[in-house]
Motif scaffolding. Structure first.
Motif, short mmCIF file in Angstrom:
data_model
loop_
_atom_site.label_atom_id
_atom_site.label_comp_id
_atom_site.label_asym_id
_atom_site.label_seq_id
_atom_site.Cartn_x
_atom_site.Cartn_y
_atom_site.Cartn_z
N LYS A 1 -64.38 7.84 50.19
CA LYS A 1 -62.90 8.63 50.46
C LYS A 1 -61.70 7.20 50.40
N CYS B 1 -66.64 9.04 43.27
CA CYS B 1 -65.58 8.19 42.89
C CYS B 1 -65.87 8.20 40.93
N GLN C 1 -63.41 14.56 41.62
CA GLN C 1 -63.12 15.68 43.03
C GLN C 1 -63.75 16.51 43.30
N GLU D 1 -58.69 8.32 49.01
CA GLU D 1 -58.26 10.30 49.93
C GLU D 1 -58.66 9.36 51.45
N GLN D 2 -58.82 8.25 51.42
CA GLN D 2 -58.22 8.54 53.32
C GLN D 2 -58.14 6.55 53.20
N LYS E 1 -60.22 11.62 39.42
CA LYS E 1 -59.49 13.29 39.83
C LYS E 1 -61.02 14.38 39.30
#
Length: 118
Positions: free
Chosen positions: A110, A44, A58, A115-116, A55
């Motif tokens: 995540k 991350c 990713q 992302e979560q 980003k």
């Protein structure tokens, strides 16, 4: 002559060993001591507020998610038969601990990447 069950266990062990090897190759660049935070930093960003780094990372994150998913599926296929598949009790305990750890790490990565939600 081996039975179908024996062949399945041999194939399951082979799949688990290969997916573990592939998984660890994806995780090799993570800095020691390879605690959960180290995986979050690598996949991350050290500072999740750094949106550009999150980003940029990713693709490596997606590779990590895929490697974990593949490993967990191979594990699940023979999870209740690790000893009959030829793993020693100590190996079984180690694999089970590893699986639990990486289930948590994926969740942490995540969450850090946004992302979560928890």
């Amino acid at each position: 002559m081996t039975g179908l069950g024996d062949d399945r266990l041999v194939a399951g062990r082979r799949a688990l060993e290969q997916t573990r090897e592939d998984f660890w190759a994806v995780c090799a660049p993570v800095n020691p001591p390879k605690l959960a935070r180290d995986y979050v930093d690598y996949f991350c960003a050290r500072n999740a507020a750094n949106v550009d780094t999150v980003k940029k990372n990713q693709p490596r994150r997606l590779q990590f998610y895929d490697a974990v998913d593949t490993y967990l599926r191979a594990y699940s296929a023979i999870a209740n038969e690790l000893e009959p598949a030829g793993y020693a009790p100590r190996e079984v305990a180690s694999i089970e601990k590893e699986v639990r750890f990486f289930e948590d790490v994926v969740r942490d990565v995540k969450l850090a990447a946004g992302e979560q939600t928890d």
